[in-house]
Write a protein that holds these residues in place. Structure first.
Motif, PDB file in Angstrom:
ATOM      1  N   PRO A   1      -1.809  14.466  -6.390  1.00 45.90           N
ATOM      2  CA  PRO A   1      -1.872  14.962  -5.005  1.00 45.90           C
ATOM      3  C   PRO A   1      -2.283  13.830  -4.068  1.00 45.90           C
ATOM      4  O   PRO A   1      -3.125  13.002  -4.428  1.00 45.90           O
ATOM      5  N   SER A   2      -1.702  13.811  -2.869  1.00 48.51           N
ATOM      6  CA  SER A   2      -1.918  12.653  -2.003  1.00 48.51           C
ATOM      7  C   SER A   2      -3.387  12.493  -1.640  1.00 48.51           C
ATOM      8  O   SER A   2      -3.856  11.382  -1.411  1.00 48.51           O
ATOM      9  N   PHE A   3      -4.104  13.580  -1.586  1.00 46.81           N
ATOM     10  CA  PHE A   3      -5.530  13.500  -1.283  1.00 46.81           C
ATOM     11  C   PHE A   3      -6.236  12.589  -2.290  1.00 46.81           C
ATOM     12  O   PHE A   3      -6.935  11.640  -1.942  1.00 46.81           O
ATOM     13  N   MET A   4      -5.983  12.840  -3.584  1.00 49.93           N
ATOM     14  CA  MET A   4      -6.612  12.025  -4.630  1.00 49.93           C
ATOM     15  C   MET A   4      -6.033  10.623  -4.676  1.00 49.93           C
ATOM     16  O   MET A   4      -6.737   9.624  -4.820  1.00 49.93           O
ATOM     17  N   ALA A   5      -4.707  10.565  -4.583  1.00 47.32           N
ATOM     18  CA  ALA A   5      -4.036   9.267  -4.712  1.00 47.32           C
ATOM     19  C   ALA A   5      -4.538   8.291  -3.650  1.00 47.32           C
ATOM     20  O   ALA A   5      -4.889   7.143  -3.945  1.00 47.32           O
TER      21      ALA A   5
ATOM     22  N   MET B   1       0.837  -1.204   0.000  1.00 44.12           N
ATOM     23  CA  MET B   1       0.000   0.000   0.000  1.00 44.12           C
ATOM     24  C   MET B   1       0.871   1.252   0.000  1.00 44.12           C
ATOM     25  O   MET B   1       0.596   2.226  -0.708  1.00 44.12           O
ATOM     26  N   GLY B   2       1.920   1.232   0.800  1.00 46.71           N
ATOM     27  CA  GLY B   2       2.827   2.375   0.862  1.00 46.71           C
ATOM     28  C   GLY B   2       3.461   2.638  -0.487  1.00 46.71           C
ATOM     29  O   GLY B   2       3.525   3.785  -0.953  1.00 46.71           O
TER      30      GLY B   2
ATOM     31  N   PHE C   1       5.772   7.181   2.938  1.00 45.87           N
ATOM     32  CA  PHE C   1       4.536   6.459   2.624  1.00 45.87           C
ATOM     33  C   PHE C   1       4.610   5.013   3.096  1.00 45.87           C
ATOM     34  O   PHE C   1       3.640   4.473   3.632  1.00 45.87           O
ATOM     35  N   VAL C   2       5.759   4.391   2.893  1.00 47.46           N
ATOM     36  CA  VAL C   2       5.892   3.001   3.318  1.00 47.46           C
ATOM     37  C   VAL C   2       5.842   2.906   4.843  1.00 47.46           C
ATOM     38  O   VAL C   2       5.133   2.069   5.407  1.00 47.46           O
TER      39      VAL C   2
ATOM     40  N   PHE D   1       4.103   5.680  -5.275  1.00 45.76           N
ATOM     41  CA  PHE D   1       4.249   5.728  -6.737  1.00 45.76           C
ATOM     42  C   PHE D   1       3.333   6.791  -7.313  1.00 45.76           C
ATOM     43  O   PHE D   1       3.728   7.611  -8.138  1.00 45.76           O
ATOM     44  N   LEU D   2       2.088   6.787  -6.848  1.00 46.07           N
ATOM     45  CA  LEU D   2       1.131   7.770  -7.362  1.00 46.07           C
ATOM     46  C   LEU D   2       1.565   9.199  -7.029  1.00 46.07           C
ATOM     47  O   LEU D   2       1.512  10.092  -7.865  1.00 46.07           O
TER      48      LEU D   2
END
Ligand SMILES: Nc1ncnc2c1ncn2[C@@H]1O[C@H](COP(=O)(O)OP(=O)(O)OP(=O)(O)O)[C@@H](O)[C@H]1O
Ligand SMILES: [Mg+2]
Lengths: 522, 347
Positions: B151-155, B137-138, B247-248, B143-144
């Motif tokens: 943007p992390s919100f969308m990703a 998941m991370g 993220f990870v 990657f996105l």
């Protein structure tokens, strides 16, 4: 109040009509006394220059006048009447209009939208868009700027943005215009234009407070000069008594004899070579910087001189060309790769590319330089060593206040700049590329920075100095490249480096044309 | 000190102050309290007040049993909030923490219920599979965000849907049962020297994260990337690598919470964890973490988690309905952010 006879000429006797009076103003921040019992008065038609070292309290004073910050003690009088205000709106209503040190336009909006932001023409929430361009053109005409109202601000050169800010400040009933270091990031020609504009506005009866670190501007722009030091007013002088040496002494408490250190240049092997560099802003640029040398790049704004530094550091794309650092090719420049190869770049835009403002000054000084500071082993941080190194550079560059634990945004502009310099100096790099290193830096600190550069060269480092400040290039460089429209148009060595020689090439006249006889210098 | 006055200034006597309220001569206590509030926010005071109120309303509130209970209930939120904090520090946001918990839970439970072999090995495999989901998941989110610049919100909104879908598909919508009992006994309800095992694990990870954030160069890079990504890049920080690691790290911490939660509810559930998205952001922001990156203190975030944990525990004890509870928690969150803004502008 009736308009007073304007004094368009600098140095003419000030008219005793105090548009603004400031009495024993004081301002404390936790741990810092930014202003202490400061008096100041400004008459209509007068340009009053505020002078002082970095952190002396100039910006704080004008932030209070702009209603952005509250004074701790003291009072402000407009037209001799006591006024109280603590919002920018109220200040504006009193006719006080401020252009801050840091950029305050919305970069993604157009010039017209920025000008009328907050009071767009129209009724009941509907914007009368069709009226914007005409109104904007009118506003821009006041600052004699020929800028299309529909242009997006981010696409404009800095000098044009500055004019837009001033045009915006003049909207409404501005009577007192405050300019915080308006020429800091402008070139000589743009600054000249701006100073003429300021004089013209004073001629129309505006009172003007003008902050600058460029002492040579004072005779051209000022009627009176007030010097601040450590938050206190040291003196107020009419401009004819404000000789440069005197001002420096009042500002710093010492005399700065030789701004530019004298140095013997004994160049070693080439440390940075750029060969046939072509990119969005550059055409076939070739330069070389040798060990022990200070090489300057001069040129007007937009000549591409900054792009050279950015390209070597991988911040601008390059289409063709080769960069070589210390003899080894550097095929695809990137910041981390450059730093690994011993190339340090000091960006000019400290707020965008330089500093994390919400971190401590220590964290910014050691950002990316932790291992160079010997403060990290196997990924683990040695915070005591980190602090020791930060303290050392804070001392060497006389950062004030000398507490690097404070958040970076709480330091004055010039002191932030010093943190950026400290970061690069920590690295024992072979090549140092400075892009406008002394923007917003006071004269004492400037002398320190020039000494630092000289020391770097002395120690066998290669120094590239990219600067819009012609005096600085003339004073420091052993060789100078002059750029125009993305190309190197001249290469001057030693005795050839004179103001008139550089200026001749500023406007693109190539080496073949004969320099203008005599009067080319400003 | 006297200053040189070379021009005339009017001889008006020094007037009192422009802002009389801003500074009185001697108010040490008030200014000290104010200073502490400005430095640490209102949270410690609110927490104290709340504990007092609940203790008065319901004497059982301060019993060892109940306090242990608060600890037990809060560890999952604690781990997920720490995860969220890591991302908030580098100016990112993870909306997929809930879905990560769900997918972890389902995968862990399926591996444990279907693998054969000695029980400890089965448990280990299940836990590793859960953590593996965290890593995946991370990497997906990273990657996105870092590579494709979504943007992390969308990703993370997208990856929420992906992970939830996968969890439902794998479990066919039903709880996955048949978990080894020792797993439930140790990681779900077990105690070690009187300390509940999940609490011990959460404390351990809190300490580790404290070390990572404040005593490593990676921690520094995290703050720097959040403070100003451009500047960090120019200073030679490899921004992409930092983002991927963040993220990870976030998803792995969340997956660990997911594994512990699975042991607690004794089955793998594709519906587990969705409430943690809001709560984790709430707790982190309550603890003073900035939504714009680069600012936040771990100790305060732990207090933020305790605040939410105690609030819901106390409200349960005094029989506040769960609808009202939700309303209260929402109000508290909004208030916390507002106070934070006021604090930022008065500085
Ligand atoms: N919000 C704040 N909190 C704490 N200290 C502050 C704050 N703003 C300014 N200061 C401090 O007040 C002093 C004066 O700062 P100011 O910005 O007025 O200097 P300046 O004269 O404009 O300097 P420069 O030439 O570098 O722009 C500095 O020591 C600065 O660190
Ligand atoms: Mg300033």
């Amino acid at each position: 109040m009736t308009a007073v006879a304007p004094t368009a000429e600098p140095g003419a006797d000030p008219v005793p009509a105090a548009l603004l009076q400031v009495e024993s103003l004081g301002k404390s921040f936790p741990g810092v006394r930014a202003l202490d019992d400061v008096d100041l008065d400004v008459s209509a038609g007068e340009v009053h220059v505020l002078l002082g070292e970095n952190g002396a309290g100039k910006s704080t004073l004008i932030k209070i006048l702009a209603g952005v910050q509250k004074a701790t003690t003291g009072r402000v009088l407009v037209d001799g009447r006591d006024v109280e205000f603590d919002t920018p709106r109220q200040a504006k209503a009193l006719g006080i209009s401020t252009i801050f040190q840091e950029f305050s336009l919305v970069p993604t909006l157009t010039v017209a939208e920025n000008l009328f932001l907050g009071h767009l023409p129209g009724t009941r929430g509907l914007v009368a868009r069709h009226r914007l361009p005409a109104l904007a053109r009118e506003a821009l005409a006041r600052v004699e700027a020929d800028i299309p109202p529909g242009a997006v601000v981010a696409t404009l050169p800095r000098s044009a943005q500055q004019l837009v800010e001033i045009a915006k400040g003049l909207l409404g009933e501005a009577r007192l215009l405050i300019l915080d270091e308006p020429t800091a990031s402008l070139g000589n020609r743009e600054s000249q234009h701006l100073i003429e504009l300021v004089r013209a506005l004073a001629g129309q009866g505006l009172g003007i407070i003008y902050i600058t670190h460029r002492l040579q501007e004072i005779p051209k722009v000022a009627d009176r000069v007030t010097v601040l030091r450590d938050g206190r007013r040291i003196a107020t002088l009419p401009v004819r008594e404000a000789a440069e040496g005197r001002l420096v002494e009042l500002m710093t408490g010492r005399s700065v004899e030789d701004l530019y250190p004298t140095r013997q240049c004994t160049p070693g092997p080439a440390r940075l070579t750029v060969d046939g560099l072509t990119g969005p802003e550059l055409r076939d640029v070739s330069i070389a910087v040798h060990a022990g040398e200070i090489v300057g790049i001069a040129g007007l704004l937009g000549s591409g001189k900054s792009a050279v530094g950015r390209s070597c550091f991988g911040l601008d794309p390059m289409r063709t060309g080769h960069v070589t650092v210390s003899g080894t090719p550097f095929p695809r420049p990137s910041p981390s790769g450059a730093l690994r190869r011993g190339l340090v770049y000091y960006p000019s835009d400290r707020r965008r590319q330089g500093l994390a403002l919400n971190q401590s000054l220590t964290a910014n000084i050691t950002l990316g330089s932790l291992s160079a500071a010997g403060a990290v082993r196997w990924g683990a941080l040695n915070r005591r060593q980190e602090r020791r190194v930060a303290d050392e550079y804070v001392g060497r560059l006389s950062v004030r206040p000398s507490d690097p634990g404070r958040r970076t945004e709480l330091f004055s502009g010039g002191n932030q700049q010093k943190a950026l310099l400290a970061r690069g100096l920590i690295r024992d790099a072979a090549v140092h590329v400075f892009d406008e290193p002394t923007v917003g830096i006071d004269i004492g600190a400037k002398a320190d920075i020039y000494q630092l550069m000289a020391d770097l060269a002395e120690a066998g480092k290669a120094v590239l100095l990219i600067s819009s400040d012609l005096a600085e290039v003339l004073g420091m460089a052993d060789r100078v490249y002059v750029m125009h429209e993305g190309q190197v148009v001249a290469h001057l060595i030693g005795e050839e480096i004179t103001e008139s020689a550089v200026l001749t090439h500023f406007f693109g006249t190539s080496e073949t044309s004969t320099p203008l006889p005599g009067g080319a210098s400003a | 000190m006297t200053s040189l006055r070379s021009t005339t200034t009017s001889a008006t006597p020094v007037a009192p102050t422009m802002t009389p309220a801003a500074r009185g001569p001697a108010r040490p206590l008030r200014s000290r309290v104010l200073g502490a509030v400005l430095k640490n926010g209102l949270l410690p005071l609110l927490l104290l007040a709340m504990v007092t109120v609940f203790a008065i309303l319901e004497p059982r509130f301060l019993s060892v049993d109940n306090l242990t209970n608060v600890g037990r209930q809060s560890v999952y939120l604690l781990l997920i909030t720490l995860a969220q904090m890591v991302l908030l520090l580098c100016a990112q946001l993870d909306l997929s923490v809930g879905a990560t918990v769900a997918l972890t839970s389902v995968v862990t439970a399926m591996v444990m219920s279907e693998a054969s072999g000695p029980t400890p090995v089965v448990i280990l495999l299940g836990v590793l599979a859960g953590i593996g989901i965290g890593v995946l998941m991370g990497l997906l989110n990273a990657f996105l965000v870092a590579q494709l610049k979504v943007p992390s919100f969308m990703a993370t909104l997208g990856s929420t849907s992906i992970a939830t879908g996968a969890a439902l598909m794998l479990s066919k919508g039903a709880p996955v049962i048949g978990l080894p009992l020792p797993f439930l006994d140790v990681f779900g309800t077990g105690s070690w020297l009187g300390v509940p095992v999940p609490v011990a694990i959460a404390v351990l990870f809190t300490l580790v994260l404290y070390g990572v954030l404040y005593w490593t160069s990676f921690g520094r890079s995290l703050f720097a990337v959040g403070g100003n990504q451009h500047a960090a890049a120019v200073a030679g920080i490899r921004v992409k690598a930092v983002l991927v690691s963040a993220f990870v790290l976030c998803s792995v911490l969340t997956a660990i919470a997911g594994v512990l939660l699975t042991a607690r509810v004794a089955s793998g559930e594709a519906t587990l964890g969705s409430s943690y998205v809001l709560l984790s952001i709430a707790a982190a922001v309550l603890g003073g973490t900035s939504l714009f990156g680069g600012e936040g203190r771990l100790g305060m975030v732990v207090l933020g988690v305790l605040f939410i944990g105690i609030l819901s525990n106390g409200m349960n004890l005094v029989h506040v309905s769960s609808y009202v509870q939700q309303l209260v928690i929402g109000a508290v969150l909004v208030l916390a952010v507002a106070v934070d803004r006021v604090k930022a502008t008065t500085q």
